[in-house]
Design an enzyme around this catalytic site. Structure first.
Site, short mmCIF file in Angstrom:
data_model
loop_
_atom_site.label_atom_id
_atom_site.label_comp_id
_atom_site.label_asym_id
_atom_site.label_seq_id
_atom_site.Cartn_x
_atom_site.Cartn_y
_atom_site.Cartn_z
N ASP A 1 -75.05 24.49 101.45
CA ASP A 1 -74.81 25.29 102.65
C ASP A 1 -74.29 26.67 102.25
OD1 ASP A 1 -75.50 23.08 104.12
OD2 ASP A 1 -73.43 22.43 104.44
N1 URA Z 1 -73.19 18.31 102.05
C1 URA Z 1 -72.90 19.29 102.91
O1 URA Z 1 -72.47 19.03 104.02
N2 URA Z 1 -73.10 20.57 102.53
C2 URA Z 1 -73.55 20.92 101.32
O2 URA Z 1 -73.70 22.11 101.01
C3 URA Z 1 -73.84 19.87 100.41
C4 URA Z 1 -73.64 18.59 100.79
#
Ligand code: URA
Length: 241
Positions: A106
């Protein structure tokens, strides 16, 4: 003969020089093939030939594998044209190698991201069948209880009909942080898992991917090619080696 590739492609794929610079180096007599100086960079070379640049042997790497310490605010895919893409952090030579991220983090997640142009390896590393482990450090808003370890191990229902595969939760002493290991990578998975348990992730950092650990020397936004032993570890979990 295992491969036949042009000199400019072989040298530029190392990321050290652009094809134009290789051409110039050849014209300057800095490149030799089997001990003989070659003035043209478009000559094709096979694996048994000894290619050197400034007297140093050049090994052809068909694919490139990089680890990056992803900063907050950067995206790992081209889907969001309004945010900076992690590829922008690479040097110009590496930007030309058509690298992409193996899986996504993310925008607000930081830490280890692997970049490659080896589509086959990326596909395998992301395949749910291969169970490649990803380790994350997290901080959360609500205190965790030991019962969460079992809940995460049993699988968490994400509310869209999907129940996550078993994941390993290690709770820190403060109960507000810890480590989680996943073997899959659903959209916002960790945040959704915590959300499903009435908790909220406030910080997320990936520390390990397929046995490859984040290099603690890499500052946020920095990157480097994977070392040979790291690449072996990474690919061991899937296809080659
Ligand atoms: N899980 C999440 O919620 N975000 C990420 O970036 C990776 C795993």
């Amino acid at each position: 003969m295992e491969y036949i590739e042009r000199i400019d492609k072989i040298i530029s794929s190392s990321g050290k020089m652009s094809r134009k610079q290789v051409k110039k180096a050849a014209a300057q007599g800095r490149i030799s093939l089997d001990g003989i100086i070659v003035k043209s960079a478009d000559i094709k070379v096979n694996k048994n030939q000894n290619l050197t640049l400034d007297g140093v042997p050049v090994i052809y790497e068909q694919y490139t594998y990089i680890m990056m310490n992803k900063p907050e605010g950067y995206v790992s895919s081209t889907d969001d044209p309004h945010s900076p893409y992690v590829i922008e952090l690479l040097s110009d030579e590496f930007k030309k190698l058509n690298l992409f991220c193996v899986g996504r983090l993310d925008k607000d997640t930081v830490g280890l991201i692997i970049l490659t142009n080896d589509g086959d390896a990326a596909h395998q590393l992301l395949s749910p069948k291969k169970h490649v482990e990803k380790l994350y450090f997290f901080e959360c808003a609500e205190k965790l209880t030991d019962s969460m370890v079992k809940i995460f191990n049993d699988g968490v229902s994400l509310g869209d009909g999907y129940t996550t595969k078993p994941s390993k939760l290690e709770i820190g002493e403060d109960k507000l942080s810890g480590y989680i290991t996943l073997t899959e990578g659903k959209y916002h998975q960790i945040k959704r898992m915590f959300g499903a348990c009435n908790n909220k992730i406030t910080y997320l950092k990936r520390c390990k991917f397929g046995g490859v650990e984040m290099d603690s020397q890499l500052q946020v936004g920095e990157w480097r090619k994977l070392y040979e032993n790291e690449l072996k570890i990474l690919l061991k979990s899937v296809i080659r080696c």
